[in-house]
Design a protein around this motif. Structure first.
Motif, PDB file in Angstrom:
ATOM      1  N   GLU A  98      -3.206   6.486 -19.436  1.00  0.00           N
ATOM      2  CA  GLU A  98      -2.369   5.947 -20.507  1.00  0.00           C
ATOM      3  C   GLU A  98      -2.311   4.431 -20.386  1.00  0.00           C
ATOM      4  O   GLU A  98      -2.089   3.896 -19.291  1.00  0.00           O
ATOM      5  CB  GLU A  98      -0.966   6.538 -20.415  1.00  0.00           C
TER       6      GLU A  98
ATOM      7  N   ARG B 222      -0.582   1.194 -20.367  1.00  0.00           N
ATOM      8  CA  ARG B 222       0.807   0.803 -20.103  1.00  0.00           C
ATOM      9  C   ARG B 222       1.067  -0.632 -20.556  1.00  0.00           C
ATOM     10  O   ARG B 222       0.130  -1.428 -20.716  1.00  0.00           O
ATOM     11  CB  ARG B 222       1.093   0.902 -18.593  1.00  0.00           C
ATOM     12  N   PHE B 223       2.338  -0.950 -20.653  1.00  0.00           N
ATOM     13  CA  PHE B 223       2.773  -2.317 -21.001  1.00  0.00           C
ATOM     14  C   PHE B 223       2.083  -3.335 -20.099  1.00  0.00           C
ATOM     15  O   PHE B 223       1.596  -4.364 -20.550  1.00  0.00           O
ATOM     16  CB  PHE B 223       4.291  -2.376 -20.832  1.00  0.00           C
TER      17      PHE B 223
ATOM     18  N   CYS C 275      -1.432  -4.831 -20.859  1.00  0.00           N
ATOM     19  CA  CYS C 275      -1.705  -5.541 -22.122  1.00  0.00           C
ATOM     20  C   CYS C 275      -1.373  -7.024 -22.055  1.00  0.00           C
ATOM     21  O   CYS C 275      -0.477  -7.451 -21.327  1.00  0.00           O
ATOM     22  CB  CYS C 275      -0.915  -4.885 -23.250  1.00  0.00           C
TER      23      CYS C 275
ATOM     24  N   SER D 188      -8.191  -1.618 -26.870  1.00  0.00           N
ATOM     25  CA  SER D 188      -7.258  -0.521 -26.611  1.00  0.00           C
ATOM     26  C   SER D 188      -5.854  -1.090 -26.621  1.00  0.00           C
ATOM     27  O   SER D 188      -5.640  -2.241 -26.227  1.00  0.00           O
ATOM     28  CB  SER D 188      -7.540   0.115 -25.243  1.00  0.00           C
ATOM     29  N   ARG D 189      -4.901  -0.260 -27.041  1.00  0.00           N
ATOM     30  CA  ARG D 189      -3.524  -0.739 -27.220  1.00  0.00           C
ATOM     31  C   ARG D 189      -2.527   0.079 -26.408  1.00  0.00           C
ATOM     32  O   ARG D 189      -2.777   1.228 -26.077  1.00  0.00           O
ATOM     33  CB  ARG D 189      -3.150  -0.689 -28.716  1.00  0.00           C
ATOM     34  N   TRP D 190      -1.393  -0.545 -26.145  1.00  0.00           N
ATOM     35  CA  TRP D 190      -0.275   0.060 -25.419  1.00  0.00           C
ATOM     36  C   TRP D 190       0.024   1.462 -25.950  1.00  0.00           C
ATOM     37  O   TRP D 190       0.052   1.666 -27.147  1.00  0.00           O
ATOM     38  CB  TRP D 190       0.939  -0.866 -25.579  1.00  0.00           C
ATOM     39  N   HIS D 191       0.201   2.396 -25.029  1.00  0.00           N
ATOM     40  CA  HIS D 191       0.632   3.770 -25.313  1.00  0.00           C
ATOM     41  C   HIS D 191      -0.516   4.700 -25.699  1.00  0.00           C
ATOM     42  O   HIS D 191      -0.306   5.906 -25.849  1.00  0.00           O
ATOM     43  CB  HIS D 191       1.707   3.779 -26.406  1.00  0.00           C
ATOM     44  N   GLU D 192      -1.721   4.171 -25.860  1.00  0.00           N
ATOM     45  CA  GLU D 192      -2.837   5.071 -26.149  1.00  0.00           C
ATOM     46  C   GLU D 192      -3.227   5.819 -24.878  1.00  0.00           C
ATOM     47  O   GLU D 192      -3.136   5.277 -23.781  1.00  0.00           O
ATOM     48  CB  GLU D 192      -4.061   4.271 -26.640  1.00  0.00           C
ATOM     49  N   ARG D 193      -3.715   7.029 -25.058  1.00  0.00           N
ATOM     50  CA  ARG D 193      -4.295   7.777 -23.936  1.00  0.00           C
ATOM     51  C   ARG D 193      -5.801   7.699 -24.085  1.00  0.00           C
ATOM     52  O   ARG D 193      -6.358   8.123 -25.102  1.00  0.00           O
ATOM     53  CB  ARG D 193      -3.832   9.236 -23.935  1.00  0.00           C
TER      54      ARG D 193
END
Ligand code: BCA
Length: 141
Positions: free
Chosen positions: A10, A12-13, A16, A71-76
């Motif tokens: 995942e 995470r903050f 990023c 890819s962005r925060w919270h993506e799996r």
């Protein structure tokens, strides 16, 4: 038939940057975590024991990496690893990360060398590692 090792990570903050996308050095840490997970869960050769009890290290000698989409925060992300070559003291592996929709995010080719941690010199790959790694060798029967 050999199959890639797969797992998920995942975003995470802390991965990023202010642009809201994964900062590329963080991918290298994710890749190392994934390799560690492959040793632990895929090959059943705990990475900790390999280093601490057997004094075998696995430093990265070479890595090439293509970043295809952010890819962005919270993506799996789906991670896959397959072995491309098993040498004498090194192996080459292809790692890919994909987004939830299957979009390729990165593709990295790793060359990892087995070393004796007491001398930091390369050493022939131990037989058990070689044997278990074969299960992930692309194209192997
Ligand atoms: C990797 C090394 C030990 C190799 O030492 P060399 O003296 O060149 O080894 P050799 O000449 O005996 O070659 C051994 C094999 O490595 C291969 N090799 C060596 N260098 C390279 C490079 N740059 N590219 C590809 N393949 C290589 C070589 O072709 C041999 O392959 P085989 O035919 O399969 O045997 C040395 O170059 C080194 O110490 N490099 C620095 C490694 C490093 O600091 N990496 C970055 C961080 S370390 C890290 O993240 C880590 C993770 C996990 C750990 O357990 C430990 C450390």
């Amino acid at each position: 038939m050999a199959a890639p090792f797969t797992s998920q990570v995942e975003v995470r903050f802390r991965h990023c940057d202010p642009a809201g996308i994964v900062f590329y050095p963080r991918y290298f840490e994710m890749i190392n975590d994934f390799v560690e997970e492959w040793f632990d869960k895929g090959m059943g050769l705990p990475f900790h024991a390999l280093h601490v009890e057997r004094h075998i290290g696995t430093p990265m000698a070479s890595v090439t990496c293509d970043f295809s989409a952010p890819s962005r925060w919270h993506e799996r992300l789906r991670q896959t690893l397959e072995v491309q070559r098993i040498g004498g003291a090194s192996f080459k592996a292809l790692v890919r990360f994909e987004g939830p929709d299957g979009q390729l995010r990165l593709s990295a080719t790793l060359t990892i060398v087995t070393v004796d941690l007491r001398t930091m010199k390369s050493m022939p790959m131990p037989a058990d590692l070689r044997e278990r790694m074969h299960d992930y060798l692309a194209g192997a029967a």
